[in-house]
Motif scaffolding. Structure first.
Motif, mmCIF file in Angstrom:
data_model
loop_
_atom_site.group_PDB
_atom_site.id
_atom_site.type_symbol
_atom_site.label_atom_id
_atom_site.label_comp_id
_atom_site.label_asym_id
_atom_site.label_seq_id
_atom_site.Cartn_x
_atom_site.Cartn_y
_atom_site.Cartn_z
ATOM 1 N N PHE A 284 0.864 -1.282 -0.098
ATOM 2 C CA PHE A 284 0.125 0.072 0.246
ATOM 3 C C PHE A 284 0.875 1.241 0.002
ATOM 4 C CE2 PHE A 284 -2.207 3.416 2.480
ATOM 5 C CZ PHE A 284 -3.300 3.591 1.573
ATOM 6 N N LEU A 285 1.912 1.324 0.918
ATOM 7 C CA LEU A 285 2.791 2.289 0.735
ATOM 8 C C LEU A 285 3.566 2.705 -0.539
ATOM 9 C CD1 LEU A 285 4.735 2.089 4.385
ATOM 10 C CD2 LEU A 285 2.878 3.628 3.912
ATOM 11 N N PHE A 286 3.786 1.553 -1.268
ATOM 12 C CA PHE A 286 4.386 1.815 -2.480
ATOM 13 C C PHE A 286 3.337 2.251 -3.460
ATOM 14 C CE2 PHE A 286 4.530 0.235 -6.757
ATOM 15 C CZ PHE A 286 5.866 0.309 -7.386
ATOM 16 N N TYR A 287 2.237 1.899 -3.389
ATOM 17 C CA TYR A 287 1.266 2.340 -4.319
ATOM 18 C C TYR A 287 0.436 3.916 -3.770
ATOM 19 C CZ TYR A 287 1.295 -1.374 -7.201
ATOM 20 O OH TYR A 287 1.622 -2.186 -8.045
ATOM 21 N N CYS A 288 0.958 4.163 -2.627
ATOM 22 C CA CYS A 288 0.815 5.417 -1.992
ATOM 23 C C CYS A 288 1.440 6.502 -3.074
ATOM 24 C CB CYS A 288 1.189 5.681 -0.613
ATOM 25 S SG CYS A 288 -0.499 5.183 0.372
ATOM 26 N N VAL A 289 2.814 6.253 -3.247
ATOM 27 C CA VAL A 289 3.708 7.127 -3.965
ATOM 28 C C VAL A 289 3.303 6.758 -5.747
ATOM 29 C CG1 VAL A 289 6.090 7.385 -4.599
ATOM 30 C CG2 VAL A 289 5.473 7.100 -2.513
ATOM 31 N N PHE A 290 3.309 5.567 -6.150
ATOM 32 C CA PHE A 290 3.151 5.126 -7.526
ATOM 33 C C PHE A 290 1.775 5.566 -7.985
ATOM 34 C CE2 PHE A 290 1.854 2.332 -11.059
ATOM 35 C CZ PHE A 290 3.277 2.485 -11.967
ATOM 36 N N THR A 291 0.861 5.281 -7.295
ATOM 37 C CA THR A 291 -0.666 5.688 -8.025
ATOM 38 C C THR A 291 -0.673 7.164 -8.224
ATOM 39 O OG1 THR A 291 -1.494 3.671 -7.009
ATOM 40 C CG2 THR A 291 -2.909 5.559 -7.692
ATOM 41 N N LEU B 230 0.666 11.564 -14.223
ATOM 42 C CA LEU B 230 1.639 11.683 -15.476
ATOM 43 C C LEU B 230 0.543 11.066 -16.488
ATOM 44 C CD1 LEU B 230 4.059 11.942 -16.981
ATOM 45 C CD2 LEU B 230 4.563 9.613 -16.167
ATOM 46 N N GLY B 231 -0.069 10.077 -16.184
ATOM 47 C CA GLY B 231 -1.053 9.412 -17.453
ATOM 48 C C GLY B 231 -2.221 10.106 -17.717
ATOM 49 N N ASN C 32 2.668 2.778 -18.097
ATOM 50 C CA ASN C 32 2.293 2.873 -16.800
ATOM 51 C C ASN C 32 2.561 1.403 -16.352
ATOM 52 O OD1 ASN C 32 1.989 5.464 -15.419
ATOM 53 N ND2 ASN C 32 0.058 5.663 -16.301
ATOM 54 N N MET C 33 2.333 0.335 -16.937
ATOM 55 C CA MET C 33 2.206 -0.949 -16.475
ATOM 56 C C MET C 33 3.749 -1.279 -16.514
ATOM 57 S SD MET C 33 -0.949 -2.379 -18.519
ATOM 58 C CE MET C 33 -0.784 -4.215 -18.279
ATOM 59 N N ALA C 34 4.605 -1.048 -17.564
ATOM 60 C CA ALA C 34 5.791 -1.218 -17.681
ATOM 61 C C ALA C 34 6.472 -0.947 -16.486
ATOM 62 C CB ALA C 34 6.430 -1.001 -18.842
ATOM 63 N N ALA C 35 6.338 0.565 -16.186
ATOM 64 C CA ALA C 35 7.258 1.086 -14.980
ATOM 65 C C ALA C 35 6.632 0.498 -13.640
ATOM 66 C CB ALA C 35 6.524 2.655 -14.994
ATOM 67 N N ASN C 36 5.327 0.175 -13.544
ATOM 68 C CA ASN C 36 4.921 -0.642 -12.312
ATOM 69 C C ASN C 36 5.581 -1.911 -12.170
ATOM 70 O OD1 ASN C 36 3.439 -1.536 -10.105
ATOM 71 N ND2 ASN C 36 1.386 -1.635 -11.263
ATOM 72 N N PHE C 37 5.475 -2.741 -13.304
ATOM 73 C CA PHE C 37 6.204 -3.877 -13.257
ATOM 74 C C PHE C 37 7.681 -3.985 -12.629
ATOM 75 C CE2 PHE C 37 9.081 -6.900 -15.709
ATOM 76 C CZ PHE C 37 8.783 -7.936 -15.268
ATOM 77 N N ILE C 38 8.426 -2.962 -13.309
ATOM 78 C CA ILE C 38 10.076 -3.099 -12.942
ATOM 79 C C ILE C 38 10.033 -2.478 -11.362
ATOM 80 C CG2 ILE C 38 12.049 -1.790 -13.411
ATOM 81 C CD1 ILE C 38 10.996 -1.645 -16.381
ATOM 82 N N LEU C 39 9.275 -1.428 -10.945
ATOM 83 C CA LEU C 39 9.387 -0.914 -9.665
ATOM 84 C C LEU C 39 8.989 -1.790 -8.603
ATOM 85 C CD1 LEU C 39 8.389 2.978 -10.898
ATOM 86 C CD2 LEU C 39 10.735 2.040 -10.161
ATOM 87 N N GLU C 40 7.733 -2.372 -9.078
ATOM 88 C CA GLU C 40 7.092 -3.243 -8.087
ATOM 89 C C GLU C 40 7.959 -4.634 -7.822
ATOM 90 O OE1 GLU C 40 2.811 -5.185 -6.612
ATOM 91 O OE2 GLU C 40 3.126 -4.329 -8.589
#
Length: 140
Positions: A76-83, A89-90, A108-116
């Motif tokens: 959830f903390l990750f997604y508090c920043v990423f989302t 940006l999107g 966005n999905m590619a960035a999410n994949f790598i970062l997550e």
């Protein structure tokens, strides 16, 4: 990189692809059926894919027996920043610069994949990888 880590990365990739399919289908339905702007379609689709991805990766990729509420809180903390960042940006790219909504979602999905993956591997499940009953049976 060890064979085990390569397999772990491939599992994460496959589960992420399945989550990506869920996200794209949900986004497409919302984008085509409603007249909503980019961000609510993206946000709802993202939440659905995150829940799917977390559940599968916790059990099968990282085989973690750690505290589920704690792990979910860290995600959830990750997604508090990423989302917010990816949504803003999107929205800027799709609504202001008129980029194709599907291209923006895929970026966005590619960035999410790598970062997550990095966040899950190094933060969320770092100390609890291969600790669930499934991992114990494989090792035993």
């Amino acid at each position: 990189m060890s064979r085990k880590e390569v397999i772990r990365s491939l599992k994460f990739l496959l589960f992420s692809i399945s989550a990506g399919i869920i996200e794209l289908v949900a986004f497409s339905l919302l984008n085509e059926v409603t007249e909503w702007s980019y961000w609510p379609c993206y946000l709802i689709a993202l939440v659905l894919s995150v829940l799917w991805n977390f559940t599968l990766n916790r059990r099968y990729t990282f085989q973690s027996a750690n505290n589920v509420p704690r792990a979910m809180a860290l995600v959830f903390l990750f997604y508090c920043v990423f989302t917010p960042l990816s949504t803003l940006l999107g929205s800027f790219l799709a609504d202001t610069l008129h980029w194709n909504e599907y291209l923006v979602t895929i970026l966005n999905m590619a960035a999410n994949f790598i970062l997550e993956y990095l966040y899950d591997r190094l933060v969320v499940f770092r100390a609890s990888i291969d600790t669930n009953a499934r991992a114990q049976r494989q090792q035993g």
